[in-house]
Design an enzyme around this catalytic site. Structure first.
Site, PDB file in Angstrom:
ATOM      1  N   ALA A 219       0.766  20.297   3.725  1.00 11.07           N
ATOM      2  CA  ALA A 219       0.798  19.236   4.606  1.00 11.07           C
ATOM      3  C   ALA A 219      -0.254  17.919   3.815  1.00 11.07           C
ATOM      4  O   ALA A 219      -1.105  18.188   3.068  1.00 11.07           O
ATOM      5  CB  ALA A 219       0.034  19.486   5.774  1.00 11.07           C
TER       6      ALA A 219
ATOM      7  N   GLN B  44      -4.298   6.392  -9.287  1.00 12.53           N
ATOM      8  CA  GLN B  44      -3.672   5.574  -8.923  1.00 12.53           C
ATOM      9  C   GLN B  44      -4.217   4.398  -8.176  1.00 12.53           C
ATOM     10  O   GLN B  44      -5.309   4.693  -7.233  1.00 12.53           O
ATOM     11  CB  GLN B  44      -2.677   6.384  -7.918  1.00 12.53           C
ATOM     12  CG  GLN B  44      -1.322   5.372  -7.297  1.00 12.53           C
ATOM     13  CD  GLN B  44      -0.351   5.358  -8.421  1.00 12.53           C
ATOM     14  OE1 GLN B  44      -0.418   6.131  -9.490  1.00 12.53           O
ATOM     15  NE2 GLN B  44       0.225   4.328  -8.208  1.00 12.53           N
TER      16      GLN B  44
ATOM     17  N   TYR C 276      -6.815   9.399  -1.373  1.00 10.16           N
ATOM     18  CA  TYR C 276      -5.660  10.344  -1.770  1.00 10.16           C
ATOM     19  C   TYR C 276      -5.975  11.089  -2.993  1.00 10.16           C
ATOM     20  O   TYR C 276      -5.944  12.403  -3.157  1.00 10.16           O
ATOM     21  CB  TYR C 276      -4.353   9.777  -1.692  1.00 10.16           C
ATOM     22  CG  TYR C 276      -3.235  10.763  -1.748  1.00 10.16           C
ATOM     23  CD1 TYR C 276      -2.756  11.361  -0.561  1.00 10.16           C
ATOM     24  CD2 TYR C 276      -2.652  10.858  -2.896  1.00 10.16           C
ATOM     25  CE1 TYR C 276      -1.542  12.127  -0.974  1.00 10.16           C
ATOM     26  CE2 TYR C 276      -1.440  11.670  -3.299  1.00 10.16           C
ATOM     27  CZ  TYR C 276      -0.954  12.271  -2.030  1.00 10.16           C
ATOM     28  OH  TYR C 276       0.031  13.230  -2.246  1.00 10.16           O
TER      29      TYR C 276
ATOM     30  N   PRO D 188       2.940  17.757  -7.811  1.00  7.53           N
ATOM     31  CA  PRO D 188       4.053  16.876  -7.954  1.00  7.53           C
ATOM     32  C   PRO D 188       4.147  15.586  -8.498  1.00  7.53           C
ATOM     33  O   PRO D 188       3.226  14.851  -8.677  1.00  7.53           O
ATOM     34  CB  PRO D 188       4.773  16.754  -6.718  1.00  7.53           C
ATOM     35  CG  PRO D 188       3.978  17.697  -5.662  1.00  7.53           C
ATOM     36  CD  PRO D 188       2.670  17.949  -6.377  1.00  7.53           C
TER      37      PRO D 188
END
Length: 234
Positions: free
Chosen positions: A73, A131, A137, A167
């Site tokens: 999730a 990022q 995040y 990922p």
């Protein structure tokens, strides 16, 4: 037959993982905010321990003790750091990090009792490189990698392995939405040209890594961060 729980398992990477584990012979239950009508899918907000416990009680009744957990999730937020309201920051941390905390605590007793368990946390390659506009995040997923290593050391003696799969550039609805909003710093095709294996990753690539880490053959692998990113992060 062992029972696996996959959070965020109704779409994207989580769905591919759930499907792969079913093919591997596991009984699979899914916890998701937007479950499908498939069997053993439960509407759960992973930031709410009461919802988790209620769903897992049903899973145990139907499928037995839970000895495999994949924490898939996730919630993204694209915003310049100086413009992030703390409530928005907190929600991203709650889903991506605290959700892992709640779910792991909920299933650990089953694994300890069984003397066997597999936990795979889906983090993010952005934890390696950072990022822009995704500080909440990236912070949460970086913490997930750290939590993975600590849990591996604590619970290895109980027969439980804990690993993370971050990922890379994976073709998911989230990625396509980001492209449409111009948040990728270029098109998907442009990013493919910068990826050593010259293709975008598929959810099934992540599912294959999870399948291996959950297998008996991976019993001597724990506390590892297994990047699946086509060579974008080495």
């Amino acid at each position: 037959m062992r029972t696996a729980v996959v959070t965020g398992g109704s779409s994207g990477i989580g769905r591919a993982i759930a499907e792969r584990l079913r093919k591997d012979g596991y009984q699979v239950a899914v916890l998701d905010l937007a479950p499908t009508d498939s069997a053993f899918e439960y509407k759960v907000d992973v930031t709410d321990p009461a919802q988790i416990d209620s769903a897992l009680t049903e899973v145990r009744k139907e499928l037995g003790p839970i000895t495999v957990l994949v924490n898939g999730a996730g919630l993204e937020l694209y915003k310049r750091f100086g413009n992030i309201a703390f409530d928005n920051w907190q929600r991203v941390i709650d889903v991506n990090l605290n959700g892992v905390f709640h779910c792991v605590q909920a299933v650990l007793p089953d694994m300890v009792d069984a003397g066997w368990g597999r936990i795979v946390n889906i983090s993010s390659s952005s934890a390696h490189s950072g990022q822009p506009f995704m500080s909440a995040y990236v912070s949460a997923k970086s913490a997930v990698n750290g939590l993975t290593k600590s849990l591996a050391l604590e619970y290895g003696p109980s027969g439980i392995t804990v690993n993370a799969v971050p990922p890379g550039f994976i073709d998911t609805p989230m990625l396509r939405r980001s492209e449409e909003k111009g948040l990728l710093g270029g098109s998907i095709d442009q990013h493919i040209s910068k990826t050593p294996v010259r293709r975008v990753g598929q959810p099934e690539d992540i599912a294959a890594a999870c399948s291996f880490l959950i297998s008996e053959e991976a019993g001597y692998i724990t506390g590892q961060i297994l990047g699946v990113n086509g060579g974008r992060n080495t």
